[in-house]
Design a protein around this motif. Structure first.
Motif, PDB file in Angstrom:
ATOM      1  N   ALA A   1       1.977   3.936   6.999  1.00 33.09           N
ATOM      2  CA  ALA A   1       2.050   5.248   6.350  1.00 33.09           C
ATOM      3  C   ALA A   1       3.480   5.550   5.899  1.00 33.09           C
ATOM      4  O   ALA A   1       3.692   6.047   4.791  1.00 33.09           O
ATOM      5  CB  ALA A   1       1.559   6.336   7.311  1.00 33.09           C
TER       6      ALA A   1
ATOM      7  N   PHE B   1       4.252   3.722   2.737  1.00 30.41           N
ATOM      8  CA  PHE B   1       3.547   4.319   1.608  1.00 30.41           C
ATOM      9  C   PHE B   1       4.254   5.582   1.123  1.00 30.41           C
ATOM     10  O   PHE B   1       4.546   5.734  -0.072  1.00 30.41           O
ATOM     11  CB  PHE B   1       2.105   4.651   2.000  1.00 30.41           C
ATOM     12  N   TYR B   2       4.532   6.496   2.037  1.00 27.57           N
ATOM     13  CA  TYR B   2       5.098   7.785   1.642  1.00 27.57           C
ATOM     14  C   TYR B   2       6.536   7.662   1.141  1.00 27.57           C
ATOM     15  O   TYR B   2       6.940   8.386   0.236  1.00 27.57           O
ATOM     16  CB  TYR B   2       4.981   8.795   2.781  1.00 27.57           C
TER      17      TYR B   2
ATOM     18  N   VAL C   1      -1.263   2.017  -5.574  1.00 28.10           N
ATOM     19  CA  VAL C   1      -1.914   3.171  -4.954  1.00 28.10           C
ATOM     20  C   VAL C   1      -3.385   3.189  -5.350  1.00 28.10           C
ATOM     21  O   VAL C   1      -3.727   2.961  -6.514  1.00 28.10           O
ATOM     22  CB  VAL C   1      -1.218   4.488  -5.364  1.00 28.10           C
TER      23      VAL C   1
ATOM     24  N   ASP D   1      -4.124   7.734   0.679  1.00 18.93           N
ATOM     25  CA  ASP D   1      -3.077   6.971   1.352  1.00 18.93           C
ATOM     26  C   ASP D   1      -3.738   5.805   2.102  1.00 18.93           C
ATOM     27  O   ASP D   1      -4.969   5.703   2.119  1.00 18.93           O
ATOM     28  CB  ASP D   1      -2.217   7.876   2.242  1.00 18.93           C
TER      29      ASP D   1
ATOM     30  N   TRP E   1      -5.605  12.874  -1.576  1.00 19.27           N
ATOM     31  CA  TRP E   1      -4.586  13.656  -2.256  1.00 19.27           C
ATOM     32  C   TRP E   1      -5.092  14.037  -3.635  1.00 19.27           C
ATOM     33  O   TRP E   1      -5.778  13.268  -4.289  1.00 19.27           O
ATOM     34  CB  TRP E   1      -3.309  12.822  -2.450  1.00 19.27           C
TER      35      TRP E   1
END
Length: 135
Positions: free
Chosen positions: A18, A21-22, A103, A122, A128
């Motif tokens: 995570a 990814f972020y 993504v 995600d 999202w």
């Protein structure tokens, strides 16, 4: 003391996945990454929103028992949690950039409500909505 919301959390199955990814795909910055025994307090922050953090929390001890953690992970993976909303200046350009980074999109950019929006997930399955700012 100024009251207000400081951190909103999402459940993730793997905090390192995570975090990558972020930070690497969405451009967030690490705000806090602190271990406390079996628990890791991990938050990221959008560069244009100082003071507001997104917590990347893994269900499990010491907060949840194993059965609860398994249920939460399954709900997130199925997209059962409410979507988060990310504002962008240009939805189609952001879509092209994020798609190029791998993504997973659930909805291509669509004109509606007087703006453009797209949907993505995600790596844990959190949904999202990416919405273009008006004007």
């Amino acid at each position: 003391m100024n009251p207000g919301i400081d951190v909103v959390g999402v459940y993730v199955r793997d905090q390192d996945e995570a975090l990558a990814f972020y930070v690497e795909k969405l451009g967030f910055r690490v705000q806090a990454d602190v271990g406390n025994g079996d628990y890791r307090w991990l938050t990221v922050q959008h560069p244009e929103q100082p003071g507001f953090q997104l917590g990347l929390f893994k269900p499990g001890p010491p907060v949840h028992d194993a059965a609860t953690a398994q249920t939460l992970n399954a709900m997130v993976a199925k997209g059962a949690m409410p979507p988060l909303v990310l504002r962008v200046a240009n939805c189609r350009a952001a879509y092209d950039r994020l798609l190029g980074l791998g993504v997973e999109f659930t909805q291509e950019p669509t004109d509606r409500y007087g703006t453009v929006d797209a949907g993505f997930r995600d790596p844990s399955g959190n949904g999202w909505k990416m919405i273009q700012m008006r004007g």
